[in-house]
Design a protein around this motif. Structure first.
Motif, mmCIF file in Angstrom:
data_model
loop_
_atom_site.group_PDB
_atom_site.id
_atom_site.type_symbol
_atom_site.label_atom_id
_atom_site.label_comp_id
_atom_site.label_asym_id
_atom_site.label_seq_id
_atom_site.Cartn_x
_atom_site.Cartn_y
_atom_site.Cartn_z
ATOM 1 N N GLY A 1 0.781 -1.373 0.031
ATOM 2 C CA GLY A 1 -0.110 0.080 0.181
ATOM 3 C C GLY A 1 0.842 1.230 -0.085
ATOM 4 O O GLY A 1 2.013 1.346 0.051
ATOM 5 N N PHE A 2 0.136 2.464 -0.041
ATOM 6 C CA PHE A 2 0.944 3.528 0.213
ATOM 7 C C PHE A 2 0.276 4.562 1.293
ATOM 8 O O PHE A 2 0.571 5.750 1.385
ATOM 9 N N GLY A 3 -0.073 3.497 2.375
ATOM 10 C CA GLY A 3 -0.809 4.338 3.397
ATOM 11 C C GLY A 3 0.196 4.029 4.537
ATOM 12 O O GLY A 3 1.517 4.112 4.499
ATOM 13 N N GLY A 4 -0.147 4.091 5.845
ATOM 14 C CA GLY A 4 0.663 4.174 6.908
ATOM 15 C C GLY A 4 0.689 5.320 7.815
ATOM 16 O O GLY A 4 0.677 6.350 7.370
ATOM 17 N N LYS A 5 1.168 4.966 9.107
ATOM 18 C CA LYS A 5 1.329 6.320 9.997
ATOM 19 C C LYS A 5 2.816 6.531 10.319
ATOM 20 O O LYS A 5 3.527 5.333 10.447
ATOM 21 N N LYS A 6 2.976 7.605 10.535
ATOM 22 C CA LYS A 6 4.424 8.081 10.983
ATOM 23 C C LYS A 6 4.778 7.377 12.300
ATOM 24 O O LYS A 6 6.066 6.837 12.505
ATOM 25 N N GLU A 7 3.929 7.128 13.179
ATOM 26 C CA GLU A 7 4.223 6.546 14.529
ATOM 27 C C GLU A 7 4.590 5.080 14.280
ATOM 28 O O GLU A 7 5.199 4.507 15.032
ATOM 29 N N SER A 8 3.914 4.361 13.224
ATOM 30 C CA SER A 8 4.115 3.078 13.239
ATOM 31 C C SER A 8 5.496 2.801 12.409
ATOM 32 O O SER A 8 5.952 1.610 12.629
ATOM 33 N N GLY A 9 6.147 3.780 11.750
ATOM 34 C CA GLY A 9 7.463 3.539 11.031
ATOM 35 C C GLY A 9 7.238 2.821 9.776
ATOM 36 O O GLY A 9 8.151 2.152 9.168
ATOM 37 N N GLN A 10 6.180 2.940 9.119
ATOM 38 C CA GLN A 10 5.873 2.125 8.005
ATOM 39 C C GLN A 10 5.104 3.088 6.938
ATOM 40 O O GLN A 10 4.107 2.536 6.423
ATOM 41 N N LEU A 11 5.638 4.184 6.742
ATOM 42 C CA LEU A 11 5.230 5.075 5.699
ATOM 43 C C LEU A 11 5.388 4.431 4.358
ATOM 44 O O LEU A 11 6.504 3.832 4.058
ATOM 45 N N ARG A 12 4.528 4.636 3.408
ATOM 46 C CA ARG A 12 4.865 4.127 2.060
ATOM 47 C C ARG A 12 4.642 5.337 1.118
ATOM 48 O O ARG A 12 3.928 6.454 1.301
ATOM 49 N N PHE A 13 5.600 5.209 0.088
ATOM 50 C CA PHE A 13 5.599 6.600 -0.637
ATOM 51 C C PHE A 13 5.457 6.018 -2.233
ATOM 52 O O PHE A 13 5.539 4.792 -2.529
ATOM 53 N N GLY A 14 5.321 6.938 -3.088
ATOM 54 C CA GLY A 14 4.965 6.665 -4.617
ATOM 55 C C GLY A 14 3.570 6.933 -4.863
ATOM 56 O O GLY A 14 3.370 6.816 -6.276
ATOM 57 N N GLY A 15 2.868 7.201 -4.204
ATOM 58 C CA GLY A 15 1.369 7.553 -4.597
ATOM 59 C C GLY A 15 1.074 8.985 -4.464
ATOM 60 O O GLY A 15 1.812 9.827 -4.356
ATOM 61 N N ARG A 16 -0.296 9.364 -4.552
ATOM 62 C CA ARG A 16 -0.666 10.809 -4.781
ATOM 63 C C ARG A 16 -0.447 11.383 -3.272
ATOM 64 O O ARG A 16 -0.156 12.468 -3.486
ATOM 65 N N ASP A 17 -0.705 10.736 -2.303
ATOM 66 C CA ASP A 17 -0.667 11.405 -1.041
ATOM 67 C C ASP A 17 0.745 11.578 -0.535
ATOM 68 O O ASP A 17 0.946 12.675 0.100
ATOM 69 N N ARG A 18 1.756 10.805 -0.893
ATOM 70 C CA ARG A 18 3.120 10.794 -0.481
ATOM 71 C C ARG A 18 3.898 10.377 -1.577
ATOM 72 O O ARG A 18 4.508 9.432 -2.001
#
Length: 242
Positions: free
Chosen positions: A143-160
């Motif tokens: 996915g491209f979701g995730g939270k900063k607190e979890s340390g599992q941010l995903r990039f490459g989508g519209r949001d990030r």
């Protein structure tokens, strides 16, 4: 670098887990899970994926009727699928909206993102499960979701989207080769200069210290002498008055 783009054209869990898409090793377990996963899109989902929007971050109280009221402004809707829990029947906070025309899809994608519905700012993007090659959902570590607190941010989508990698200049190979001896000698001389300066400073401070003590004791003796003279003068005045 020539094929670099801020939005992913093909999903790669390792790149999605990197802020600029250049990582070579995964930095969390979720990326490992996504790399080992063998995900096949749900064949039970019907409709044209190229005319479908993904709507997330919905209020759990938002209904299909509310979504139809909001998104019908951009064009004719063919189908709305609000994803619900199979056991409780409650909304999971995201939905899929299929339009009849591509013009309506593009307009909703452009204008409906970050729209506030039921006190929640929503997120709107194209459907990726059936359109992006290699897609791995969030529940499998992708996915491209995730939270900063979890340390599992995903990039490459519209949001990030990916951040462009920094092009560092090539360092000269002769840094530790020719001329390195001169640099080392210069650094050693500099260290010696600082050491000698500190040593001289400490010596001068030690020399000045007893002089200060003498001046303080001399000042104290002068004060005592003045006080004694004043006392003697006061006694002489008292004797004269008598």
């Amino acid at each position: 670098m020539n094929d670099w783009a801020p939005i992913a054209k093909e999903y790669d869990p390792l790149k999605a887990g990197s802020i600029d898409g250049t990582d070579e090793e995964p930095h969390d377990r979720a990326i490992w899970r996504a790399m080992l996963a063998r995900y096949v899109p749900n064949k039970g989902v019907t409709g044209d994926p190229h005319l479908t929007l993904f709507v997330a971050r919905l209020n759990l109280q938002t209904t299909e009727e509310k979504l139809k009221e909001v998104f019908s402004r951009y064009g004719d809707i063919r189908k709305i699928r609000l994803v619900r829990d199979l056991v409780t029947g409650f909304s999971k906070g995201y939905a899929f909206i299929e339009y009849k025309e591509e013009r309506a899809l593009l307009k909703a994608h452009r204008d409906a993102n970050r729209l506030v519905i039921d006190q929640h700012e929503i997120f709107v993007d194209f459907e990726l499960e059936r359109t992006l090659k290699g897609w791995i959902p969030r529940r499998l570590g992708g996915g491209f979701g995730g939270k900063k607190e979890s340390g599992q941010l995903r990039f490459g989508g519209r949001d990030r989207p990916f951040r462009k990698p920094i092009n560092l200049p090539n360092m000269k190979n002769d840094f530790y080769g020719e001329g390195s001896a001169e640099k080392r000698n210069w650094s050693r001389e500099g260290i010696r200069d600082w050491r000698t300066r500190d040593r001289d400073h400490e010596r001068s401070r030690d020399k000045r210290w007893p002089e200060r003590e003498r001046s303080w004791t001399w000042g104290e003796s002068e004060r005592d002498r003045d006080s004694k003279e004043e006392r003697s003068r006061g006694r002489e005045r008292k004797d004269r008055d008598r």
